[in-house]
Design a protein around this motif. Structure first.
Motif, PDB file in Angstrom:
ATOM      1  N   SER A  25      76.424 -10.300 113.993  1.00 27.09           N
ATOM      2  CA  SER A  25      76.155 -11.320 112.983  1.00 27.09           C
ATOM      3  C   SER A  25      75.828 -10.635 111.659  1.00 27.09           C
ATOM      4  O   SER A  25      75.190  -9.574 111.629  1.00 27.09           O
ATOM      5  CB  SER A  25      74.962 -12.184 113.414  1.00 27.09           C
ATOM      6  N   VAL A  26      76.282 -11.239 110.562  1.00 25.66           N
ATOM      7  CA  VAL A  26      75.963 -10.667 109.240  1.00 25.66           C
ATOM      8  C   VAL A  26      74.778 -11.390 108.601  1.00 25.66           C
ATOM      9  O   VAL A  26      74.397 -11.073 107.476  1.00 25.66           O
ATOM     10  CB  VAL A  26      77.187 -10.733 108.289  1.00 25.66           C
ATOM     11  N   ARG A  27      74.192 -12.346 109.310  1.00 23.89           N
ATOM     12  CA  ARG A  27      73.040 -13.058 108.743  1.00 23.89           C
ATOM     13  C   ARG A  27      71.808 -12.161 108.736  1.00 23.89           C
ATOM     14  O   ARG A  27      71.401 -11.638 109.787  1.00 23.89           O
ATOM     15  CB  ARG A  27      72.737 -14.313 109.562  1.00 23.89           C
ATOM     16  N   PRO A  28      71.181 -11.972 107.562  1.00 30.42           N
ATOM     17  CA  PRO A  28      70.001 -11.086 107.513  1.00 30.42           C
ATOM     18  C   PRO A  28      68.824 -11.612 108.316  1.00 30.42           C
ATOM     19  O   PRO A  28      67.951 -10.848 108.713  1.00 30.42           O
ATOM     20  CB  PRO A  28      69.676 -11.015 106.012  1.00 30.42           C
ATOM     21  N   ASP A  29      68.807 -12.954 108.578  1.00 34.83           N
ATOM     22  CA  ASP A  29      67.685 -13.510 109.349  1.00 34.83           C
ATOM     23  C   ASP A  29      67.960 -13.519 110.852  1.00 34.83           C
ATOM     24  O   ASP A  29      67.135 -13.996 111.634  1.00 34.83           O
ATOM     25  CB  ASP A  29      67.386 -14.941 108.884  1.00 34.83           C
ATOM     26  N   LYS A  30      69.137 -13.023 111.268  1.00 28.63           N
ATOM     27  CA  LYS A  30      69.476 -12.995 112.694  1.00 28.63           C
ATOM     28  C   LYS A  30      69.863 -11.572 113.094  1.00 28.63           C
ATOM     29  O   LYS A  30      70.967 -11.309 113.540  1.00 28.63           O
ATOM     30  CB  LYS A  30      70.638 -13.955 112.993  1.00 28.63           C
ATOM     31  N   ARG A  31      68.942 -10.653 112.907  1.00 25.84           N
ATOM     32  CA  ARG A  31      69.215  -9.262 113.241  1.00 25.84           C
ATOM     33  C   ARG A  31      69.439  -9.104 114.747  1.00 25.84           C
ATOM     34  O   ARG A  31      68.877  -9.840 115.553  1.00 25.84           O
ATOM     35  CB  ARG A  31      68.048  -8.378 112.805  1.00 25.84           C
ATOM     36  N   ARG A  33      71.943  -9.838 116.551  1.00 26.99           N
ATOM     37  CA  ARG A  33      72.671 -10.902 117.230  1.00 26.99           C
ATOM     38  C   ARG A  33      74.155 -10.535 117.223  1.00 26.99           C
ATOM     39  O   ARG A  33      74.718 -10.219 116.182  1.00 26.99           O
ATOM     40  CB  ARG A  33      72.458 -12.243 116.530  1.00 26.99           C
ATOM     41  N   GLU A  77      84.796 -11.597 102.617  1.00 23.46           N
ATOM     42  CA  GLU A  77      83.343 -11.471 102.465  1.00 23.46           C
ATOM     43  C   GLU A  77      82.847 -12.019 101.132  1.00 23.46           C
ATOM     44  O   GLU A  77      81.703 -12.441 101.020  1.00 23.46           O
ATOM     45  CB  GLU A  77      82.934  -9.999 102.601  1.00 23.46           C
ATOM     46  N   PRO A  80      83.671 -16.995 101.273  1.00 19.77           N
ATOM     47  CA  PRO A  80      83.682 -17.371 102.700  1.00 19.77           C
ATOM     48  C   PRO A  80      84.587 -18.546 103.021  1.00 19.77           C
ATOM     49  O   PRO A  80      84.739 -18.916 104.179  1.00 19.77           O
ATOM     50  CB  PRO A  80      82.217 -17.692 102.999  1.00 19.77           C
ATOM     51  N   THR A 271      74.035  -5.210 108.781  1.00 21.80           N
ATOM     52  CA  THR A 271      72.649  -5.460 108.376  1.00 21.80           C
ATOM     53  C   THR A 271      71.669  -4.450 108.986  1.00 21.80           C
ATOM     54  O   THR A 271      70.528  -4.357 108.552  1.00 21.80           O
ATOM     55  CB  THR A 271      72.208  -6.883 108.781  1.00 21.80           C
TER      56      THR A 271
END
Length: 289
Positions: A25-31, A33, A77, A80, A271
């Motif tokens: 995952s590239v979401r910073p709040d979902k490390r 994953r 990127e 999106p 991330t």
């Protein structure tokens, strides 16, 4: 240096099926994953369960029951809402996504074909957007004709051939350097080496990474460094290379990890740049590097 001295820094997951697709995952709040996709010989392959739902189906087959299989895709990127796909029918398709009105608590997503172009003389096996020129309009593709071709969405009347395999072996994958958009890596079908190209010097590789003893299956550039790249192959090995000294020959990798099976996929977490994930057989491993 070998990763085996760091056993506690390796985590393993065994899936109920052969692991085929895999990425972070590239979401910073979902490390930490990751998503996994299966490889089973039937139509209903699956992505990791949880609350995953189908958001949008992109289908360009208007009147036909026959659908030319897709071989790869890449999500832009910078924008999106842009998605590129490659197919065995020699084409690449760039899709535009729109988020429509809210229905209940769900945003309806729809997609349309922005452009479809004949990219190669034979099957297209991979597509990847470049970060050059703003990161929105340029992409490259590789295919069974053994060429790497570069396209610009603003000037689709022509393409640039960046490289052609000397023996015209099919090229299976390409991967852009995450920090320096002049460099990309590619590999040939059943090839044991990875070729590094500089788009400013077409047709002449700036480096060849050839320590693998079986065919290479995966390439991943470091997200945080322009001179590090990881390659993975059927010889069970994931190798990390420092290519700073190009165009001088790169003799040996700086790090090697030996898995318990033929590695078919490698991904470097954008991330968390000190973690790499590999897939082999029915296993996912994440390695601290």
């Amino acid at each position: 240096m070998s990763l085996h001295g760091k056993r506690k820094e390796i985590y393993k997951y065994e899936a109920p099926w052969t692991v085929y697709a895999m990425n972070w995952s590239v979401r910073p709040d979902k490390r930490f994953r990751l998503a996994l996709g299966s490889f089973v010989e039937e139509y209903n392959n699956k992505v990791s369960e949880t609350e995953t739902r189908l958001e949008c189906l992109l289908n360009n087959n208007k009147n036909s029951d026959f659908c030319a299989p897709l071989t790869s895709f890449d999500w832009n990127e910078v924008d999106p809402n842009l998605l590129g796909t490659s197919s065995i029918d020699t084409t690449c398709t760039i899709w535009g996504l729109e988020t429509g009105q809210v229905l209940g608590r769900v945003n309806l997503v729809s997609g349309h074909v922005k452009t479809q172009l004949i990219a190669h003389d034979k099957e297209v096996y991979d597509i990847a957007f470049s970060r050059a020129g703003g990161g929105r309009d340029m992409f490259a593709s590789v295919g069974a004709d053994g060429s790497v071709r570069m396209f610009d969405l603003r000037h689709l009347e022509h393409s640039t051939i960046i490289y052609e395999d000397p023996q015209h072996h099919p090229l299976l994958r390409l991967c852009w350097n995450k920090q320096d958009p002049n460099y990309l890596a590619t590999m040939a079908m059943d090839g044991m080496e990875v070729v590094i190209l500089d788009v400013r010097v077409p047709c002449t590789p700036v480096a060849r990474l050839n320590n693998h003893r079986a065919c290479v299956n995966g390439i991943a550039w470091a997200p945080h460094s322009s001179c590090h790249i990881c390659t993975a192959a059927d010889d069970h090995q994931a190798l990390i290379w420092d290519i700073q000294q190009m165009p001088r020959a790169i003799e040996d990798p700086i790090l090697a990890y030996t898995a318990e099976g033929e590695i078919n996929n490698v991904q470097w977490a954008s991330t968390q740049p000190d973690w790499i994930a590999i897939g082999y057989n029915n296993c996912l491993e994440i390695l601290r590097v």
